[in-house]
Motif scaffolding. Sequence first.
Motif, PDB file in Angstrom:
ATOM      1  N   MET A   1      50.220  47.937  30.665  1.00 43.05           N
ATOM      2  CA  MET A   1      50.404  49.321  30.362  1.00 43.05           C
ATOM      3  C   MET A   1      49.035  50.004  30.297  1.00 43.05           C
ATOM      4  O   MET A   1      48.105  49.495  29.696  1.00 43.05           O
ATOM      5  CB  MET A   1      51.105  49.446  29.011  1.00 43.05           C
ATOM      6  CG  MET A   1      51.203  50.872  28.534  1.00 43.05           C
ATOM      7  SD  MET A   1      52.131  51.084  27.006  1.00 43.05           S
ATOM      8  CE  MET A   1      50.971  50.494  25.818  1.00 43.05           C
ATOM      9  N   ARG A   2      48.918  51.145  30.918  1.00 45.02           N
ATOM     10  CA  ARG A   2      47.681  51.926  30.851  1.00 45.02           C
ATOM     11  C   ARG A   2      47.805  52.976  29.750  1.00 45.02           C
ATOM     12  O   ARG A   2      48.879  53.530  29.552  1.00 45.02           O
ATOM     13  CB  ARG A   2      47.422  52.606  32.183  1.00 45.02           C
ATOM     14  CG  ARG A   2      46.967  51.603  33.237  1.00 45.02           C
ATOM     15  CD  ARG A   2      46.654  52.289  34.505  1.00 45.02           C
ATOM     16  NE  ARG A   2      47.805  52.039  35.373  1.00 45.02           N
ATOM     17  CZ  ARG A   2      48.036  52.634  36.507  1.00 45.02           C
ATOM     18  NH1 ARG A   2      47.219  53.537  36.956  1.00 45.02           N
ATOM     19  NH2 ARG A   2      49.088  52.346  37.219  1.00 45.02           N
ATOM     20  N   TYR A   3      46.707  53.215  29.055  1.00 44.32           N
ATOM     21  CA  TYR A   3      46.748  54.208  27.983  1.00 44.32           C
ATOM     22  C   TYR A   3      45.383  54.863  27.800  1.00 44.32           C
ATOM     23  O   TYR A   3      44.369  54.381  28.296  1.00 44.32           O
ATOM     24  CB  TYR A   3      47.222  53.569  26.668  1.00 44.32           C
ATOM     25  CG  TYR A   3      46.228  52.622  26.035  1.00 44.32           C
ATOM     26  CD1 TYR A   3      45.372  53.053  25.029  1.00 44.32           C
ATOM     27  CD2 TYR A   3      46.138  51.289  26.440  1.00 44.32           C
ATOM     28  CE1 TYR A   3      44.461  52.185  24.440  1.00 44.32           C
ATOM     29  CE2 TYR A   3      45.241  50.421  25.856  1.00 44.32           C
ATOM     30  CZ  TYR A   3      44.406  50.862  24.854  1.00 44.32           C
ATOM     31  OH  TYR A   3      43.509  50.018  24.283  1.00 44.32           O
ATOM     32  N   ILE A   4      45.387  55.969  27.071  1.00 44.35           N
ATOM     33  CA  ILE A   4      44.173  56.679  26.672  1.00 44.35           C
ATOM     34  C   ILE A   4      44.083  56.570  25.162  1.00 44.35           C
ATOM     35  O   ILE A   4      45.053  56.849  24.454  1.00 44.35           O
ATOM     36  CB  ILE A   4      44.233  58.164  27.091  1.00 44.35           C
ATOM     37  CG1 ILE A   4      44.257  58.273  28.616  1.00 44.35           C
ATOM     38  CG2 ILE A   4      43.065  58.944  26.494  1.00 44.35           C
ATOM     39  CD1 ILE A   4      44.547  59.673  29.114  1.00 44.35           C
ATOM     40  N   MET A  21      39.384  46.688  24.974  1.00 44.48           N
ATOM     41  CA  MET A  21      40.238  47.847  25.246  1.00 44.48           C
ATOM     42  C   MET A  21      40.572  47.926  26.731  1.00 44.48           C
ATOM     43  O   MET A  21      41.715  48.178  27.106  1.00 44.48           O
ATOM     44  CB  MET A  21      39.559  49.129  24.773  1.00 44.48           C
ATOM     45  CG  MET A  21      39.457  49.217  23.263  1.00 44.48           C
ATOM     46  SD  MET A  21      38.379  50.539  22.715  1.00 44.48           S
ATOM     47  CE  MET A  21      39.444  51.950  22.946  1.00 44.48           C
ATOM     48  N   ALA A  22      39.570  47.701  27.572  1.00 39.99           N
ATOM     49  CA  ALA A  22      39.798  47.739  29.019  1.00 39.99           C
ATOM     50  C   ALA A  22      40.778  46.649  29.441  1.00 39.99           C
ATOM     51  O   ALA A  22      41.686  46.896  30.249  1.00 39.99           O
ATOM     52  CB  ALA A  22      38.481  47.600  29.774  1.00 39.99           C
ATOM     53  N   LEU A  23      40.624  45.466  28.892  1.00 38.42           N
ATOM     54  CA  LEU A  23      41.544  44.371  29.215  1.00 38.42           C
ATOM     55  C   LEU A  23      42.969  44.670  28.754  1.00 38.42           C
ATOM     56  O   LEU A  23      43.938  44.206  29.363  1.00 38.42           O
ATOM     57  CB  LEU A  23      41.058  43.062  28.597  1.00 38.42           C
ATOM     58  CG  LEU A  23      39.802  42.458  29.212  1.00 38.42           C
ATOM     59  CD1 LEU A  23      39.303  41.282  28.372  1.00 38.42           C
ATOM     60  CD2 LEU A  23      40.065  42.027  30.649  1.00 38.42           C
ATOM     61  N   ALA A  24      43.104  45.447  27.693  1.00 39.63           N
ATOM     62  CA  ALA A  24      44.422  45.802  27.166  1.00 39.63           C
ATOM     63  C   ALA A  24      45.050  46.984  27.895  1.00 39.63           C
ATOM     64  O   ALA A  24      46.170  47.362  27.598  1.00 39.63           O
ATOM     65  CB  ALA A  24      44.317  46.118  25.683  1.00 39.63           C
ATOM     66  N   GLY A  25      44.315  47.591  28.848  1.00 42.14           N
ATOM     67  CA  GLY A  25      44.874  48.673  29.643  1.00 42.14           C
ATOM     68  C   GLY A  25      44.324  50.050  29.361  1.00 42.14           C
ATOM     69  O   GLY A  25      44.764  51.031  29.964  1.00 42.14           O
ATOM     70  N   CYS A  26      43.362  50.151  28.460  1.00 39.20           N
ATOM     71  CA  CYS A  26      42.773  51.453  28.162  1.00 39.20           C
ATOM     72  C   CYS A  26      42.007  51.966  29.383  1.00 39.20           C
ATOM     73  O   CYS A  26      41.317  51.207  30.059  1.00 39.20           O
ATOM     74  CB  CYS A  26      41.828  51.338  26.962  1.00 39.20           C
ATOM     75  SG  CYS A  26      41.178  52.915  26.405  1.00 39.20           S
ATOM     76  N   ARG A  27      42.147  53.254  29.657  1.00 38.17           N
ATOM     77  CA  ARG A  27      41.442  53.851  30.793  1.00 38.17           C
ATOM     78  C   ARG A  27      40.417  54.904  30.368  1.00 38.17           C
ATOM     79  O   ARG A  27      39.500  55.218  31.099  1.00 38.17           O
ATOM     80  CB  ARG A  27      42.436  54.494  31.764  1.00 38.17           C
ATOM     81  CG  ARG A  27      43.385  53.500  32.408  1.00 38.17           C
ATOM     82  CD  ARG A  27      42.604  52.527  33.277  1.00 38.17           C
ATOM     83  NE  ARG A  27      43.465  51.560  33.924  1.00 38.17           N
ATOM     84  CZ  ARG A  27      43.554  50.289  33.592  1.00 38.17           C
ATOM     85  NH1 ARG A  27      42.848  49.818  32.598  1.00 38.17           N
ATOM     86  NH2 ARG A  27      44.349  49.467  34.229  1.00 38.17           N
TER      87      ARG A  27
END
Length: 72
Positions: A1-4, A21-27
């Motif tokens: 899942m991508r998130y901000i 955070m990047a590995l968890a999908g943060c953009r």
Amino acid sequence: MRYIEPHAHMLSRVTDDYERMALAGCRAVCEPAFWAGFDRGSVESFRDYFLQLTEYEPRRAARHGLRHFSST
């Protein structure tokens, strides 16, 4: 899942947090400018804080593929 991440105080976090955070999908990260609990006693201390938010943190985030925004 991508998130901000809408409210992250990255100035007080270690660089590994950007990686996780990047590995968890943060953009992207939005960082609020905040009062540090004390008055900044000089123009230079404010300038240092401003440059941290607008130059240093965006470069640090970019190394992990994240965009960094601040509410300065």
